[in-house]
Every structure is written in structure tokens, then in C-alpha cells.
Design an enzyme around this catalytic site. Structure first.
Site, PDB file in Angstrom:
ATOM      1  N   LYS A 134       0.732  -1.163   0.403  1.00 32.58           N
ATOM      2  CA  LYS A 134      -0.075  -0.056   0.029  1.00 32.58           C
ATOM      3  C   LYS A 134       1.306   1.330   0.017  1.00 32.58           C
ATOM      4  O   LYS A 134       0.806   2.235  -0.287  1.00 32.58           O
ATOM      5  CB  LYS A 134      -1.068   0.314   1.345  1.00 32.58           C
TER       6      LYS A 134
HETATM    7  C1  PLP Z   1      -4.514  -4.363   1.267  1.00 30.99           C
HETATM    8  C2  PLP Z   1      -3.908  -5.843   0.702  1.00 30.99           C
HETATM    9  C3  PLP Z   1      -4.544  -6.737  -0.107  1.00 30.99           C
HETATM   10  C4  PLP Z   1      -5.398  -6.607  -0.202  1.00 30.99           C
HETATM   11  O1  PLP Z   1      -5.030  -6.102  -1.883  1.00 30.99           O
HETATM   12  P1  PLP Z   1      -6.629  -5.202  -2.025  1.00 30.99           P
HETATM   13  O2  PLP Z   1      -5.953  -4.216  -3.044  1.00 30.99           O
HETATM   14  O3  PLP Z   1      -7.283  -4.628  -1.653  1.00 30.99           O
HETATM   15  O4  PLP Z   1      -6.983  -6.350  -3.587  1.00 30.99           O
HETATM   16  C5  PLP Z   1      -3.141  -7.993  -0.001  1.00 30.99           C
HETATM   17  N1  PLP Z   1      -2.512  -7.601   0.641  1.00 30.99           N
HETATM   18  C6  PLP Z   1      -1.686  -7.255   2.218  1.00 30.99           C
HETATM   19  C7  PLP Z   1      -0.417  -7.468   2.685  1.00 30.99           C
HETATM   20  C8  PLP Z   1      -3.245  -6.049   1.903  1.00 30.99           C
HETATM   21  O5  PLP Z   1      -2.452  -5.140   2.767  1.00 30.99           O
END
Ligand code: PLP
Length: 494
Positions: A134
Site C-alpha cells: 500500500k
Molecule cells: C490491502 C492488502 C491486500 C489486498 O489488496 P486489494 O487492493 O484490497 O485487493 C493484500 N495483501 C495485503 C498485505 C494488503 O495490505
């Protein structure tokens, strides 16, 4: 570049004008409840791809993003991207601190053309400040918010609820940014000691952590209640940075290009072989960026969507039925960032699948928003699905443990539980000759307990994260009360 809403701004009449990038940057949903998308996807041809191959991450981001952002002067955008995508920010999560590259590719099995083997690799997206992918988009959001707010002479108070990854990524992106305050709610004593330390040890004056006595859902409900108080929302300029934010999706498109170039390093000239990507998925934000990269012309042969036990998306790609789950049907797993009941970005993909007809989207989401499901089987829309290149599968706790053990034994690499879901499903859906790139979404240090369960030992922590549990913490603890949270915002939002 102008933007539209997947619901046609309530009229079905998109027109040629529409909001610009900066106009939708600070907002969440479109006013009609839909999601923003560009009116057309910019197309990238083979010559451009060949030229982009050797660009730095910041320059590649500029090439991709200037196609979506035309109301920030190019020189400003370039400077902003150069400030965002630095080795200093994005290479400090690596335990070995070897590579200076942003989002490097790590081969688990190298391609072997004589054997017709495309290879298996992990794209490292978790070396940023909070050890999850993220950061790749959220850090840019912080820079964009500061830029836009300063230019407009405005301020924003970001209100959110988190069970871990999103809240910390948002706080590390917004800390110290002028014009921005963050109020982040988390469930009191329900996050791991590491997650608490990551967030609560921040001492920046514009970051406010609020621990509510309750569960994540209680925190989420308070955020909704505050946002639904339109007078309060307007007076305190309440905003959000959740996963439907278009700028986050756009920023994520960049690393698919980066991963593609790295996985096809040996390809010469105008040879553009297809590459498959496997994506651990929750709210469909990460893989939605892959879909958009593919629509732009990046030769993505397959987009492999991986879920955990919460398999609402896997079910859709197997059956054509989208059936969001209730909170009660959503299980807590060892890949918690994928524990979703409905996928908030999914509407973007469905809009493209149904030929960008907002009337169809409105009809389908009338069912979803009323707590129901929709079924595309037997409709012409499902016949179009194969053309979008998706495949899907799901993974369980036992699969995660096996995959973590197996990856450590075979390649000497520790992976986190979410990446393990992606690797498990990606591996099962490999096709010979096509490289399979699994997106790493977090580092194992974030999920120590399951790593200990799988391997009997703790994952190593990046140096700057050692002992963060011992740092002084700054957090306001309060009851799960809308009034208490509002009073706190009133007191601190000036
Ligand atoms: C947010 C997240 C996801 C999921 O990603 P999306 O964009 O919501 O599909 C998967 N793994 C981790 C570690 C995350 O923080």
C-alpha cells in the site's frame, strides 16, 4: 483527461466534460455513488514500451501517470514523483538492504527457453515505510494531497478506520504534510503489538490515533456515522483515503509496467512476450490496476486473482455470480488484509465488462447495495469475460503454511501470508513458457505469529523496525461513541 462515474452521474449522460484528476483527487465516491474512471484508457504502443523499458521508477511513473493527470503542470508532476519514488523511502524495508532498485523482481525459478519454462518470480512491493504494498500508492497520495491543498489554500481532515495495513500506510504517507490532518480509528487492544507500535509511536502533530473500545466494525461504523453527518463533514472538511480512491489505483498501474519489463529482460527489441501476474486480492484495488495496465496495451497474458477463505471474488470468476458476504459470513484468517465481505473496487471492472454501460451497472448495484447478489451467467457479458484475461483461485490457512515452508526450504525466502496466497494460486495456474510474476503485498515481519507457526522461527525485521514496541506511544483511548470521536475532532481540527 476527464473522468466519468461508473453509474453515469445518475443520468446516464456522461458528456465530454467531466471532472479532472485534481477535482476527484480528494473525493471518494462519485456523487451518484459510483466510482471514478478515466473516460478512455490511454493506449501505449510497442515503440513507447521499448522506450520505457530502462527508465527509473520515478520516470516510468511520470510516463504512465501523465496520461491520467493533465491538470498538474508536467514539471510539477515530475518533481513530485521524483520526491516520492526515492530509494530512501522504498528500499529501507529489505533486511539485506542490498538493492537500490524500487520494486525489484526476484526470480524463484529463472526462465529457461530451451525447456519452454517462463519462470516464476516475486515482485517486491513491500520495502516501503510500513512493509506493505500500500505504500507504493499511498506515499504518492500524500504528496498529491499536499500539492493540491497548498495550491487551493485548503485543508483536509482525513478520517479512517483500520485493522492494520491501511491506517499505518496512510499515516506514514501523511505525516508532516501541510494542510492534512489524520484521525485514524483502530480497535483498542485488538491489533498486534507490532501494528500498534507502528502507528502509535508516530509523534507528528498532524497524526491522531484513536483507539476505540470495541471491534474494527465499531470503528468503521463511527467513521460512516461521522461522514453521514453532512454538516459536520462540510464544516471540518472530512475526507478519506480508502481503497476506492482513483489516484491510488492509478499509482499502482506503474509497477505492472515495471514488473513486466523486469520479467522480460532478455526479450529483444519489439518482441513483447506475454507475462502473467498473480495478485493476492481483497478489495480488488491492486488487480484493478493490472486490468487497467492491460487495457492500456501492456502484454499481460493472464491476471490471476488469489483470495483466501473469503472467496467472494474467486466465486465470481468461476461462476459469474457476485455474492457479497455478510459480516457474519466473513471469517478472520491469517491473511487478514484480504478478509473482505465485498470488494469495493470491483464495480470498476464490471463497468468495463458490461461495455461501459452505466445503466447496467446501476441495475446490478441496486441489488448489491440492497444486500443482494447478481448473476451474469447466461448473459452475453459473461461470454466477454475470457477476453479480459482473468483466472482465479483461493487458498486456505493450511495452504499458506505449506507455501511458506516450501518457499523457505526451496528458495531460502521467507514470504508473508498474503503473498503465500498469491504464490499458491499463481503456481497452480501457471502456463508453460509464460513468466508468472507474483505480487508481494507485505513482508513477513508484519505477520510474525503465522511465520512462527509455519517455520518455528521469527522472520527478520528491517533494522529500523527493531524494538519499535519500546518507543513511547501517542494514542487517545475512548469508548466506541460517535459523539466522543466528533468532540475529539472538533478539539484537534484547527
Ligand atoms: C490491502 C492488502 C491486500 C489486498 O489488496 P486489494 O487492493 O484490497 O485487493 C493484500 N495483501 C495485503 C498485505 C494488503 O495490505
Amino acid at each position: 483527461m476527464r473522468y466519468l462515474s461508473t453509474r453515469g452521474f445518475a443520468t446516464g449522460e456522461q458528456g465530454s466534460s467531466g471532472p479532472t484528476f485534481t477535482e476527484i483527487l480528494l473525493g471518494g465516491l462519485a456523487p451518484d455513488g459510483g466510482l471514478y474512471l478515466p473516460q478512455t484508457y490511454p493506449k501505449i504502443d510497442g515503440d513507447e514500451l521499448a522506450r520505457w523499458r530502462h527508465l527509473s521508477y520515478a520516470d516510468l511513473a511520470h510516463e504512465v501517470l501523465r496520461r491520467f493527470i493533465d491538470d498538474i503542470p508536467p514539471a510539477d508532476l515530475q518533481a513530485l514523483l521524483a520526491r516520492t519514488y526515492t530509494a530512501d523511502v522504498y528500499c529501507n524495508g529489505r533486511v539485506a538492504a542490498d538493492a537500490q532498485a524500487i520494486a525489484p523482481l526476484r526470480w524463484l525459478e529463472r526462465p529457461d527457453s530451451r525447456q519452454g519454462e517462463g519462470g516464476l518470480a516475486i515482485l517486491e512491493l513491500s520495502n516501503g515505510p510500513t512493509l506493505a504494498f500500500k505504500d507504493m500508492a499511498m506515499q504518492l497520495l500524500g504528496q498529491l494531497f499536499e500539492y493540491a491543498l497548498t495550491r487551493q489554500g485548503e485543508e483536509i481532515n482525513i478520517l479512517g478506520a483500520t485493522s492494520g495495513d491501511t491506517g499505518s500506510a496512510a499515516e506514514y504517507a501523511m505525516r508532516g504534510k501541510s494542510g492534512v490532518r489524520v484521525f485514524m480509528l483502530s480497535p483498542h487492544q485488538r491489533m498486534s503489538a507490532f501494528q500498534r507500535a507502528q502507528m502509535y509511536s508516530l509523534q507528528d502533530a498532524n497524526i491522531h490515533n484513536i483507539a476505540v473500545r470495541g471491534m474494527f466494525d465499531d470503528a468503521q461504523d463511527i467513521v460512516k456515522a461521522v461522514s453521514n453527518d453532512h454538516a459536520f463533514k462540510a464544516r471540518y472538511k472530512i475526507g478519506a483515503v480508502n481503497s476506492i480512491n482513483w489516484a491510488r489505483v492509478a499509482a499502482q498501474v506503474v509497477y505492472y509496467f515495471k514488473g513486466y519489463f523486469a520479467a522480460t529482460e532478455g526479450a529483444d527489441g519489439d518482441d513483447l512476450p506475454p507475462v502473467a501476474f498473480a495478485v493476492p486480492s481483497g478489495n480488488f484495488g491492486n488487480i484493478c490496476a493490472g486490468h487497467i495496465a492491460r487495457m492500456m496495451g501492456l502484454p499481460i497474458g493472464r491476471l490471476v486473482l488469489a483470495t483466501n477463505e473469503n472467496d467472494v471474488l474467486d466465486e465470481f470468476f468461476r461462476t459469474g455470480i457476485y455474492r457479497p458476504r455478510t459480516t457474519g459470513e466473513t471469517v478472520a484468517t491469517s491473511s487478514p488484509s484480504m478478509d473482505i465481505s465485498k470488494a469495493s473496487n470491483f464495480e470498476r471492472f464490471i463497468f468495463d465488462l458490461v461495455g461501459r454501460d452505466p445503466a447496467v451497472v446501476r441495475e446490478l448495484w441496486a441489488k448489491v447495495d440492497a444486500g443482494g447478489a447478481f448473476d451474469l451467467s447466461g448473459t452475453p457479458f459473461l461470454d466477454r469475460l475470457p477476453a479480459f484475461g482473468f483466472a482465479s483461485g483461493s487458498s486456505t490457512h493450511a495452504d499458506r503454511l505449506t507455501t511458506i515452508r516450501d518457499t523457505y526450504a526451496k528458495y531460502g525466502l521467507m514470504i508473508d501470508t498474503h503473498t503465500a496466497d498469491g504464490l499458491k494460486v499463481g503456481r497452480a495456474l501457471r502456463t508453460p513458457a509464460m513468466p508468472m510474476v507474483v505480487l508481494e503485498t507485505a513482508l513477513p515481519a508484519k505477520f510474525e505469529d503465522t511465520l512462527v507457526e509455519a517455520l518455528g522461527r521469527r522472520p527478520e525485521r528491517p533494522a529500523r523496525m527493531r524494538g519499535i514496541e519500546d518507543l513511547p506511544q501517542r494514542v487517545a483511548v475512548m469508548d466506541a461513541s460517535v459523539e466522543a470521536v466528533k468532540a475529539f475532532i472538533e478539539e484537534h481540527a484547527r
